[in-house]
Design an enzyme around this catalytic site. Structure first.
Site, mmCIF file in Angstrom:
data_model
loop_
_atom_site.group_PDB
_atom_site.id
_atom_site.type_symbol
_atom_site.label_atom_id
_atom_site.label_comp_id
_atom_site.label_asym_id
_atom_site.label_seq_id
_atom_site.Cartn_x
_atom_site.Cartn_y
_atom_site.Cartn_z
ATOM 1 N N TYR A 70 -26.977 9.286 12.084
ATOM 2 C CA TYR A 70 -25.942 8.903 11.108
ATOM 3 C C TYR A 70 -25.637 7.418 11.181
ATOM 4 O O TYR A 70 -25.470 6.751 10.148
ATOM 5 C CB TYR A 70 -24.680 9.741 11.351
ATOM 6 N N LYS A 90 -27.581 7.938 3.347
ATOM 7 C CA LYS A 90 -28.720 7.103 3.741
ATOM 8 C C LYS A 90 -29.325 6.239 2.631
ATOM 9 O O LYS A 90 -30.092 5.311 2.919
ATOM 10 C CB LYS A 90 -29.847 8.002 4.299
ATOM 11 N N PRO A 149 -27.101 12.875 -0.949
ATOM 12 C CA PRO A 149 -26.134 11.925 -0.374
ATOM 13 C C PRO A 149 -25.458 12.393 0.924
ATOM 14 O O PRO A 149 -24.742 11.605 1.547
ATOM 15 C CB PRO A 149 -25.091 11.749 -1.482
ATOM 16 N N TYR A 207 -16.520 16.056 6.686
ATOM 17 C CA TYR A 207 -17.509 16.878 5.977
ATOM 18 C C TYR A 207 -17.129 18.333 6.239
ATOM 19 O O TYR A 207 -17.059 18.750 7.399
ATOM 20 C CB TYR A 207 -18.907 16.650 6.545
#
Ligand code: FAD
Ligand code: PHB
Length: 394
Positions: free
Chosen positions: A388, A300, A296, A204
């Protein structure tokens, strides 16, 4: 009109509807699943890719995890990248061995479709004009058209698993529903590419040109996303421009960047947070995206669909076994507690990682300080990791 009868009428054959049908089958409860789209469309559409530890465990316990165990990619960490460097968060270490599984939503759909076919219970694709009736009575019903013929399902309960644009939530009187939400001033341009992933884990990245995400589907397929405008025109994004922008936003000073390859699919996804409360209206139960949407960034959505239907199948199981309604009464509040934690996490990941054009220089410095903190403090890494990989299911 053709008359049908079942215990639970399920509207929608996304992950929520198919998994609910399967969990009910394991409890010996009959259901009929109806879906507006074709089976091919539902299975082929490219969507989620990350299963929480608990979702993977649930699939395995329910006997639909065989391919997931073989082909799913277990990831024990993720990278957050900013200011030219990648920082790994060891999620397994921070959570006593919990991880995520990268396994496409289409694979989940294939496995659940196969289980449904093997159960011999009803699943019909391509239905039209679905409508729901009588859910405040003991005898609700669902009407639909299939191959030009009108059908009516008489059932004990209706499960609204028909996604954000579905008919179930939208049939409720507005005064019975409390809506909470926000839309974000950006979207994701996503691609699927024929390129072997150049990193074993997800990356990310916050870059001064905007967010980008490196993910994957298999040892041969890379999945990538770029922050873009909500009304972004895909025609303005020929393949070369996409690769150029992804490289600019993802490459780090150690020389890492994604592998490139033929682009198989491109799409733009808007970002919103949305909750419709309560999730129960008499004998109509909402589950998954029909009741809530998360941006997004936290990965989840599919996982919440799974935890909702786990609660719902357990509640219906208890009802049919001993007539007890306690779990049915608790379904909405119990599911919403988890939903709101996932909302908080998804909003937080989104705001930490996206370029907000309304932000000033102070906000940008604070955003970098947050990433610096999250990738440096064991307490902060543990918090991100437990969210997460998924909060405990009970
Ligand atoms: P859906 O999958 O939307 O299924 C609902 C079904 O109901 C659909 O098949 C629809 O055709 C059908 N339907 C609608 N109306 C009717 C009607 N009137 N009658 C009959 N059927 C009807 N989630 C994650 O957990 N991890 C991720 O990594 C992730 N990434 C994502 C990336 C993208 C690009 C997108 C778009 C989503 C992502 N999500 C992710 C979210 C995830 O895909 C959804 O949360 C998930 O599909 C929800 O499942 P569902 O069954 O509740 O709804
Ligand atoms: C994906 O692989 O599609 C994916 C991964 C992580 C996210 C969202 C989507 O947060």
């Amino acid at each position: 009109m053709k008359q049908l009868r079942t215990q639970v009428g399920i509207v929608g054959a996304g992950p929520a509807g198919l998994l609910l049908g399967h969990l009910l089958h394991l409890e010996g409860i009959d259901s009929i699943i109806i879906e507006r789209r074709s089976q091919e469309y539902v299975v082929e559409r490219v969507r989620a890719g990350v299963l929480e530890q608990g979702t993977a465990d649930l699939m395995t316990e329910a006997g639909v995890g065989e391919r997931l165990q073989k082909e799913g990619m277990r990831h024990e960490g993720i990278f957050l990248a900013f200011e030219g460097a990648r920082h790994r968060i060891d999620m397994a270490e921070a959570t006593n061995g919990r991880a995520i599984y990268v396994y496409g939503q289409n694979e989940v759909a294939k496995d659940l479709n196969a289980a449904r076919r093997a159960s011999g219970r009803s699943l019909t694709y391509g239905v039209d004009n679905v409508s729901v009736y009588g859910y405040h009575s003991q005898a609700p019903s669902i009407r639909f058209e299939a191959q030009g013929e009108l059908h009516e399902i008489a059932c004990d309960f209706i499960a609204g698993c028909d996604g954000f644009h579905g008919v179930c939530r939208q049939s409720l009187p507005p005064e019975d529903v409390r809506i909470y939400g926000r839309t974000y001033p950006f979207a994701w341009l996503g691609i699927l590419a024929e390129a072997p992933p150049s990193c074993d884990e997800l990356v990310y990245s916050l870059h001064e040109r905007g967010f980008a995400l490196f993910s994957m589907r298999s040892p041969k397929i890379t999945r990538l996303y770029l922050q873009c405008e909500p009304d972004e025109d895909l025609l303005q994004w020929p393949d070369d421009r996409i690769w150029e922008e992804l490289n600019l936003r993802l490459q780090t000073s150690d020389g890492w960047k994604p592998n490139t390859g033929h682009i198989l699919e491109k799409s733009v996804t808007g970002m919103r947070s949305f909750v419709a409360e309560p999730m129960r209206h008499g004998r109509l139960f909402l589950a998954g995206d029909a009741a809530h949407i998360v941006p997004p960034t936290g990965a989840k959505g599919l996982n919440l669909a799974a935890s909702d239907v786990r609660n719902l199948s357990a509640a219906l199981g208890a009802f049919y076994k001993n007539g007890k309604e306690r779990l049915l009464m608790e379904y909405s509040a119990k599911s919403l507690r988890r939903v709101w934690k996932a909302q908080r996490f998804s909003w937080w990941m989104t705001s930490m990682l996206h370029l907000d054009l309304g932000a000033n220089a102070f906000d940008r410095r604070r955003q970098i300080a947050e990433l610096d903190y999250v990738t440096g403090s064991p307490a902060a890494m543990a918090s991100l990791s437990e969210n997460y990989t998924g909060m405990p299911l009970d």
